[in-house]
Design a protein around this motif. Structure first.
Motif, PDB file in Angstrom:
ATOM      1  N   PRO A 124       0.828  -1.207   0.000  1.00 23.06           N
ATOM      2  CA  PRO A 124       0.000   0.000   0.000  1.00 23.06           C
ATOM      3  C   PRO A 124       0.861   1.255   0.000  1.00 23.06           C
ATOM      4  O   PRO A 124       1.867   1.326   0.714  1.00 23.06           O
ATOM      5  CB  PRO A 124      -0.812  -0.126   1.297  1.00 23.06           C
ATOM      6  N   ILE A 125       0.443   2.239  -0.785  1.00 22.44           N
ATOM      7  CA  ILE A 125       1.246   3.445  -0.943  1.00 22.44           C
ATOM      8  C   ILE A 125       1.447   4.179   0.376  1.00 22.44           C
ATOM      9  O   ILE A 125       2.520   4.728   0.631  1.00 22.44           O
ATOM     10  CB  ILE A 125       0.611   4.380  -2.002  1.00 22.44           C
ATOM     11  N   ASP A 126       0.423   4.164   1.262  1.00 23.35           N
ATOM     12  CA  ASP A 126       0.584   4.875   2.529  1.00 23.35           C
ATOM     13  C   ASP A 126       1.630   4.195   3.411  1.00 23.35           C
ATOM     14  O   ASP A 126       2.381   4.866   4.126  1.00 23.35           O
ATOM     15  CB  ASP A 126      -0.748   5.013   3.261  1.00 23.35           C
ATOM     16  N   GLU A 127       1.723   2.859   3.317  1.00 24.58           N
ATOM     17  CA  GLU A 127       2.747   2.158   4.102  1.00 24.58           C
ATOM     18  C   GLU A 127       4.143   2.419   3.541  1.00 24.58           C
ATOM     19  O   GLU A 127       5.108   2.552   4.302  1.00 24.58           O
ATOM     20  CB  GLU A 127       2.450   0.660   4.118  1.00 24.58           C
ATOM     21  N   ILE A 128       4.254   2.484   2.227  1.00 25.29           N
ATOM     22  CA  ILE A 128       5.547   2.788   1.608  1.00 25.29           C
ATOM     23  C   ILE A 128       6.018   4.173   2.029  1.00 25.29           C
ATOM     24  O   ILE A 128       7.167   4.373   2.432  1.00 25.29           O
ATOM     25  CB  ILE A 128       5.453   2.714   0.076  1.00 25.29           C
ATOM     26  N   MET A 129       5.116   5.152   1.927  1.00 30.70           N
ATOM     27  CA  MET A 129       5.494   6.522   2.264  1.00 30.70           C
ATOM     28  C   MET A 129       5.776   6.687   3.753  1.00 30.70           C
ATOM     29  O   MET A 129       6.672   7.439   4.147  1.00 30.70           O
ATOM     30  CB  MET A 129       4.389   7.489   1.825  1.00 30.70           C
ATOM     31  N   ALA A 130       5.021   5.979   4.599  1.00 33.69           N
ATOM     32  CA  ALA A 130       5.275   6.050   6.038  1.00 33.69           C
ATOM     33  C   ALA A 130       6.658   5.498   6.360  1.00 33.69           C
ATOM     34  O   ALA A 130       7.422   6.081   7.151  1.00 33.69           O
ATOM     35  CB  ALA A 130       4.202   5.274   6.802  1.00 33.69           C
ATOM     36  N   ALA A 131       7.002   4.365   5.741  1.00 32.41           N
ATOM     37  CA  ALA A 131       8.327   3.772   5.967  1.00 32.41           C
ATOM     38  C   ALA A 131       9.425   4.688   5.463  1.00 32.41           C
ATOM     39  O   ALA A 131      10.476   4.836   6.099  1.00 32.41           O
ATOM     40  CB  ALA A 131       8.408   2.412   5.269  1.00 32.41           C
ATOM     41  N   LEU A 132       9.190   5.334   4.319  1.00 29.27           N
ATOM     42  CA  LEU A 132      10.196   6.244   3.766  1.00 29.27           C
ATOM     43  C   LEU A 132      10.377   7.465   4.654  1.00 29.27           C
ATOM     44  O   LEU A 132      11.510   7.887   4.917  1.00 29.27           O
ATOM     45  CB  LEU A 132       9.789   6.666   2.357  1.00 29.27           C
TER      46      LEU A 132
END
Length: 250
Positions: A113-121
Motif C-alpha cells: 500500500p502506498i501509505d505504508e511505503i510513504m510512512a516507511a520512507l
C-alpha cells in the motif's frame, strides 16, 4: 490452475514503448491465469474509479510528511522521464491491465500500500539525510563517479533483465541507502511474498515489475521456494473491463 503454479517475471522500464510491447506480447503468448502488476488496491481503485489518480487528492489523504515525500518522488520521476523523451502518462502497467482486460484475465495487486511505503520512507529520512548523501558522493572520487555514470548509460530499449539496471540500483543503494531500503528492498520482499502465495495456490502468473525489482524479487522467490510452512499474505485480485488511461505511480 495446477498443483503448483509458475511465475513469469517481465522486468520493464515503466514508461518505455518497447517494454509496453514486450508486456503485451508476453501476456498474449503465456495466457496466464492471472496478470500481476506493481500496484496496490488504492492505486488500482483510482484507475477503476476514473479519477486519473489525481495527485492533489492522493496527497490530501496522506499525513503531511508522507504527502511531501510522495510529491517529491512523483516530480523527480516525471522530470527524468521527460528528459529521456518518454511519455510519463503511458506505462507498462497500463499495457498489462489493458491486455488482461482483452483476455478477460484477472489482475493480482502485488505492491505494498502506498501509505505504508510513504510512512516507511518518511521514518527513514531526516535532517541528516542530505549531509550524509553529500559525504557519500564526495567519498566516491571523480574516477569512480565517472565509472558509475558510464554504467548507467545503457539505452532503455536494451534493458531486458535486472542485471542491466543493477549498476543503477547499486548506485542508488550507495548514495541513498535509506531510500533503497524502502523503495527497493522492502517492496521486493512484499511483491515476492505475494507472488509466491499465488504460485503456491497453483496459479500461472505473468508479473510485470520494474526492472530495478527484477533481481531482488527473483532472489526472494527462490528463497521462498526452498522453504516450507511460512505464513503467506493474501493477495487482492481484481477484474477490469475498461481501458485504463493513466497510472498514478510506478
Amino acid at each position: 490452475m495446477s498443483d503448483h503454479g509458475t511465475i513469469t517475471l517481465v522486468p520493464s522500464v515503466h514508461f518505455s514503448p518497447t517494454h509496453r510491447r514486450r508486456v503485451r506480447e508476453t501476456i498474449r503468448e503465456a495466457e496466464p491465469d492471472l496478470v500481476a502488476v506493481e500496484l496496490d488496491e488504492s492505486r488500482f481503485d483510482r484507475l477503476e474509479g476514473n479519477d486519473s489518480g489525481n495527485l492533489d487528492e492522493l496527497t490530501r489523504e496522506l499525513p503531511p510528511p508522507m504527502a511531501a515525500a510522495y510529491s517529491i518522488l512523483q516530480t523527480l520521476q516525471r522530470t527524468v522521464v521527460r528528459l529521456y523523451g518518454l511519455d510519463p502518462e503511458q506505462t507498462d502497467m497500463e499495457a498489462a491491465i489493458e491486455t488482461a482486460a482483452e483476455r478477460n484475465t484477472d489482475i493480482a495487486l502485488i505492491d505494498e500500500p502506498i501509505d505504508e511505503i510513504m510512512a516507511a520512507l518518511s521514518r527513514r529520512l531526516g535532517p541528516l539525510t542530505i549531509p550524509k548523501t553529500m559525504l557519500r558522493m564526495q567519498s566516491m572520487g571523480p574516477e569512480e563517479y565517472a565509472d558509475q555514470i558510464e554504467m548507467l548509460s545503457l539505452p532503455f530499449d536494451e534493458i531486458t533483465s535486472g542485471d542491466d539496471v543493477q549498476p543503477a540500483i547499486d548506485h542508488l543503494r550507495r548514495l541513498f541507502p535509506e531510500v533503497a531500503a524502502v523503495m527497493i528492498d522492502r517492496r521486493d520482499r512484499a511483491m515476492a511474498a505475494r507472488l509466491h502465495a499465488l504460485r503456491s495456490e497453483g496459479h500461472d502468473v505473468v508479473a510485470v515489475i520494474g526492472a530495478g525489482h527484477h533481481n531482488g524479487v527473483q532472489r526472494r522467490l527462490d528463497e521462498l521456494e526452498a522453504r516450507n510452512g511460512e505464513e503467506q499474505p493474501s493477495v487482492p485480485i481484481r477484474s477490469t473491463d475498461r481501458t485504463v488511461t493513466r497510472i498514478p505511480i510506478e
